[in-house]
Every structure is written in C-alpha cells, then in structure tokens.
Write a protein that holds these residues in place. Sequence first.
Motif, PDB file in Angstrom:
ATOM      1  N   LEU A 158       0.706  -1.378   0.117  1.00  0.00           N
ATOM      2  CA  LEU A 158      -0.017   0.035   0.082  1.00  0.00           C
ATOM      3  C   LEU A 158       0.825   1.167  -0.067  1.00  0.00           C
ATOM      4  O   LEU A 158       0.432   2.253  -0.612  1.00  0.00           O
ATOM      5  N   TYR A 159       2.288   1.276   0.393  1.00  0.00           N
ATOM      6  CA  TYR A 159       2.870   2.187   0.638  1.00  0.00           C
ATOM      7  C   TYR A 159       4.328   1.870   0.979  1.00  0.00           C
ATOM      8  O   TYR A 159       4.567   0.956   1.840  1.00  0.00           O
ATOM      9  N   ILE A 160       5.274   2.205   0.043  1.00  0.00           N
ATOM     10  CA  ILE A 160       6.733   1.822   0.375  1.00  0.00           C
ATOM     11  C   ILE A 160       7.639   3.148   0.126  1.00  0.00           C
ATOM     12  O   ILE A 160       7.430   3.642  -0.769  1.00  0.00           O
ATOM     13  N   GLN A 161       8.202   3.464   1.206  1.00  0.00           N
ATOM     14  CA  GLN A 161       9.309   4.573   1.164  1.00  0.00           C
ATOM     15  C   GLN A 161      10.525   4.329   1.588  1.00  0.00           C
ATOM     16  O   GLN A 161      10.862   3.717   2.712  1.00  0.00           O
ATOM     17  N   SER A 162      11.618   4.500   0.443  1.00  0.00           N
ATOM     18  CA  SER A 162      12.868   4.396   1.000  1.00  0.00           C
ATOM     19  C   SER A 162      13.674   5.488   1.372  1.00  0.00           C
ATOM     20  O   SER A 162      13.263   6.554   0.439  1.00  0.00           O
ATOM     21  N   PHE A 163      14.544   5.534   2.134  1.00  0.00           N
ATOM     22  CA  PHE A 163      15.297   6.734   2.547  1.00  0.00           C
ATOM     23  C   PHE A 163      16.969   6.720   2.175  1.00  0.00           C
ATOM     24  O   PHE A 163      17.705   7.166   2.717  1.00  0.00           O
ATOM     25  N   THR A 164      17.081   5.984   1.049  1.00  0.00           N
ATOM     26  CA  THR A 164      18.351   5.875   0.682  1.00  0.00           C
ATOM     27  C   THR A 164      18.304   6.042  -0.807  1.00  0.00           C
ATOM     28  O   THR A 164      17.579   6.716  -1.640  1.00  0.00           O
TER      29      THR A 164
ATOM     30  N   ALA B 193      16.553   0.754  -3.652  1.00  0.00           N
ATOM     31  CA  ALA B 193      15.187   0.605  -3.587  1.00  0.00           C
ATOM     32  C   ALA B 193      14.743  -0.618  -3.789  1.00  0.00           C
ATOM     33  O   ALA B 193      13.972  -1.242  -3.104  1.00  0.00           O
ATOM     34  N   LEU B 194      15.168  -1.389  -5.028  1.00  0.00           N
ATOM     35  CA  LEU B 194      14.982  -2.602  -5.271  1.00  0.00           C
ATOM     36  C   LEU B 194      15.179  -3.600  -4.419  1.00  0.00           C
ATOM     37  O   LEU B 194      14.419  -4.139  -3.907  1.00  0.00           O
ATOM     38  N   LYS B 195      16.482  -3.453  -3.618  1.00  0.00           N
ATOM     39  CA  LYS B 195      16.783  -4.340  -2.639  1.00  0.00           C
ATOM     40  C   LYS B 195      15.957  -4.275  -1.480  1.00  0.00           C
ATOM     41  O   LYS B 195      15.420  -5.097  -1.119  1.00  0.00           O
ATOM     42  N   LEU B 196      15.380  -3.106  -1.101  1.00  0.00           N
ATOM     43  CA  LEU B 196      14.861  -2.666   0.044  1.00  0.00           C
ATOM     44  C   LEU B 196      13.394  -3.276  -0.108  1.00  0.00           C
ATOM     45  O   LEU B 196      12.748  -3.743   0.802  1.00  0.00           O
ATOM     46  N   HIS B 197      12.750  -3.280  -1.205  1.00  0.00           N
ATOM     47  CA  HIS B 197      11.490  -3.816  -1.539  1.00  0.00           C
ATOM     48  C   HIS B 197      11.562  -5.396  -1.580  1.00  0.00           C
ATOM     49  O   HIS B 197      10.601  -5.856  -0.884  1.00  0.00           O
ATOM     50  N   HIS B 198      12.595  -5.721  -2.039  1.00  0.00           N
ATOM     51  CA  HIS B 198      12.794  -7.285  -1.643  1.00  0.00           C
ATOM     52  C   HIS B 198      12.649  -7.723  -0.266  1.00  0.00           C
ATOM     53  O   HIS B 198      12.200  -8.609   0.050  1.00  0.00           O
ATOM     54  N   ILE B 199      13.567  -7.104   0.428  1.00  0.00           N
ATOM     55  CA  ILE B 199      13.565  -7.343   1.896  1.00  0.00           C
ATOM     56  C   ILE B 199      12.290  -7.126   2.429  1.00  0.00           C
ATOM     57  O   ILE B 199      11.811  -8.142   3.512  1.00  0.00           O
ATOM     58  N   VAL B 200      11.453  -6.050   2.345  1.00  0.00           N
ATOM     59  CA  VAL B 200      10.138  -5.949   2.728  1.00  0.00           C
ATOM     60  C   VAL B 200       9.393  -7.205   2.311  1.00  0.00           C
ATOM     61  O   VAL B 200       8.405  -7.630   2.960  1.00  0.00           O
ATOM     62  N   HIS B 201       9.397  -7.552   1.200  1.00  0.00           N
ATOM     63  CA  HIS B 201       8.520  -8.601   0.430  1.00  0.00           C
ATOM     64  C   HIS B 201       8.981  -9.922   1.312  1.00  0.00           C
ATOM     65  O   HIS B 201       8.145 -10.733   1.731  1.00  0.00           O
ATOM     66  N   CYS B 202      10.241 -10.306   1.441  1.00  0.00           N
ATOM     67  CA  CYS B 202      10.665 -11.494   2.343  1.00  0.00           C
ATOM     68  C   CYS B 202      10.070 -11.555   3.926  1.00  0.00           C
ATOM     69  O   CYS B 202       9.679 -12.501   4.200  1.00  0.00           O
ATOM     70  N   SER B 203      10.081 -10.138   4.108  1.00  0.00           N
ATOM     71  CA  SER B 203       9.795 -10.010   5.692  1.00  0.00           C
ATOM     72  C   SER B 203       8.123 -10.679   5.990  1.00  0.00           C
ATOM     73  O   SER B 203       7.881 -10.925   7.154  1.00  0.00           O
ATOM     74  N   LEU B 204       7.394 -10.474   4.831  1.00  0.00           N
ATOM     75  CA  LEU B 204       6.154 -11.116   4.698  1.00  0.00           C
ATOM     76  C   LEU B 204       5.875 -12.434   5.426  1.00  0.00           C
ATOM     77  O   LEU B 204       4.735 -12.869   6.130  1.00  0.00           O
ATOM     78  N   ASP B 205       6.815 -13.484   4.874  1.00  0.00           N
ATOM     79  CA  ASP B 205       6.857 -14.928   5.249  1.00  0.00           C
ATOM     80  C   ASP B 205       6.974 -14.791   6.824  1.00  0.00           C
ATOM     81  O   ASP B 205       6.219 -15.823   7.292  1.00  0.00           O
ATOM     82  N   VAL B 206       7.960 -13.985   7.307  1.00  0.00           N
ATOM     83  CA  VAL B 206       8.227 -14.168   8.722  1.00  0.00           C
ATOM     84  C   VAL B 206       7.107 -13.434   9.512  1.00  0.00           C
ATOM     85  O   VAL B 206       6.773 -14.258  10.603  1.00  0.00           O
ATOM     86  N   VAL B 207       6.238 -12.577   9.063  1.00  0.00           N
ATOM     87  CA  VAL B 207       5.078 -12.072   9.767  1.00  0.00           C
ATOM     88  C   VAL B 207       4.028 -13.062   9.761  1.00  0.00           C
ATOM     89  O   VAL B 207       3.340 -13.616  10.685  1.00  0.00           O
ATOM     90  N   ASP B 208       3.918 -13.784   8.569  1.00  0.00           N
ATOM     91  CA  ASP B 208       2.697 -14.856   8.369  1.00  0.00           C
ATOM     92  C   ASP B 208       3.088 -15.946   9.523  1.00  0.00           C
ATOM     93  O   ASP B 208       2.159 -16.401  10.095  1.00  0.00           O
ATOM     94  N   GLU B 209       4.661 -16.496   9.337  1.00  0.00           N
ATOM     95  CA  GLU B 209       4.806 -17.401  10.440  1.00  0.00           C
ATOM     96  C   GLU B 209       4.392 -16.972  11.825  1.00  0.00           C
ATOM     97  O   GLU B 209       4.011 -17.955  12.688  1.00  0.00           O
ATOM     98  N   ARG B 210       4.939 -15.797  12.193  1.00  0.00           N
ATOM     99  CA  ARG B 210       4.487 -15.539  13.673  1.00  0.00           C
ATOM    100  C   ARG B 210       2.956 -15.432  13.920  1.00  0.00           C
ATOM    101  O   ARG B 210       2.432 -15.704  15.189  1.00  0.00           O
ATOM    102  N   VAL B 211       2.112 -14.778  12.753  1.00  0.00           N
ATOM    103  CA  VAL B 211       0.707 -14.789  13.180  1.00  0.00           C
ATOM    104  C   VAL B 211       0.196 -16.084  13.295  1.00  0.00           C
ATOM    105  O   VAL B 211      -0.711 -16.408  14.017  1.00  0.00           O
ATOM    106  N   ASN B 212       0.580 -16.908  12.504  1.00  0.00           N
ATOM    107  CA  ASN B 212       0.058 -18.325  12.364  1.00  0.00           C
ATOM    108  C   ASN B 212       0.516 -19.354  13.416  1.00  0.00           C
ATOM    109  O   ASN B 212      -0.259 -20.220  13.538  1.00  0.00           O
ATOM    110  N   ASN B 213       1.697 -19.156  13.745  1.00  0.00           N
ATOM    111  CA  ASN B 213       2.338 -19.995  14.752  1.00  0.00           C
ATOM    112  C   ASN B 213       2.656 -19.294  15.992  1.00  0.00           C
ATOM    113  O   ASN B 213       3.818 -18.976  16.292  1.00  0.00           O
TER     114      ASN B 213
END
Length: 143
Positions: free
Chosen positions: A15-21, A26-46
């Motif tokens: 919905l919103y992504i802002q990088s300050f570098t 920017a592309l690397k940071l978008h990838h890091i944000v995308h990868c973190s979603l798996d960790v969020v889902d894992e913590r919420v579901n387990n």
Amino acid sequence: MIVCVAVVGHQNNPLYIQSFTEADDALKLHHIVHCSLDVVDERVNNPKKSGPTLNETFLGMLYPTENYKVYGYLTNTKVKFILVTTDLDVRDADVRNFFRRFHAAYVDAVSNPFHVPGKKITSRVFADRVSNIVKSFGFSPTG
C-alpha cells in the motif's frame, strides 16, 4: 538509520513503500520488505513458536540481514508495517514508539473520505508525516 518503511495490506499487497536511501537500493529494500512478509505470516499463524502473543501488535525484529534489521507491526485489521534500519543496536522501546506514531499517521491517511480502502496510499500529507516521523528519530531522509 531508517532506510525504508512500508505498509502492506492484509492480502500482502503493498500500500505504501518509502525508502530513504539512494535510488539503486530501492529494489533491494523492496525485496527485503517482501521477504519479511513470510516471517510475519509465520509469527501470526504459529504464535507458540514466537514470543509475542496474538493481541500484541508489535512483532519485534523479524530478521537481521548482513546490513539491515527488519522490524514488524501488525494492526488489528491485519495491515502490516515494516521498518528496515541499518542500526544494529536499536532498542525495542524506540521501535515501538516509531510504530505507534507511524500507525497514527496511517489511521489519519486512511480516514480520509477520498481514500479507497485497499488501494495504495498516495497522500502527500501522509508522505510528509512519515518523513517527519523518520526525521524525529534522528534520521534525515534523503529520498
């Protein structure tokens, strides 16, 4: 230093992504944000495997990388906030305070009657508030 903040919808749509570098990060940071979603889902579901309980919105550090630490926050409506920082020794209290202020700015942005729920946040006022919040934590955004 805060290098990226993101708001991700309940269906994992950005919905919103802002990088300050620099732009080439920017592309690397978008990838890091995308990868973190798996960790969020894992913590919420387990919840038993991870520390915070389900009624805790602050998810803590999601994972460290070689150069960054990634923190997460989950709203009651399952919208995720992601913070990427280069500081390797950040206190959880400071990150919680950041997310509290970021959440308030988000609520104000989506409370706008012209905002369509589930769509990207394009509000210039929201972008300015996010920049001010990042600046208030001792970091000066360059993006």
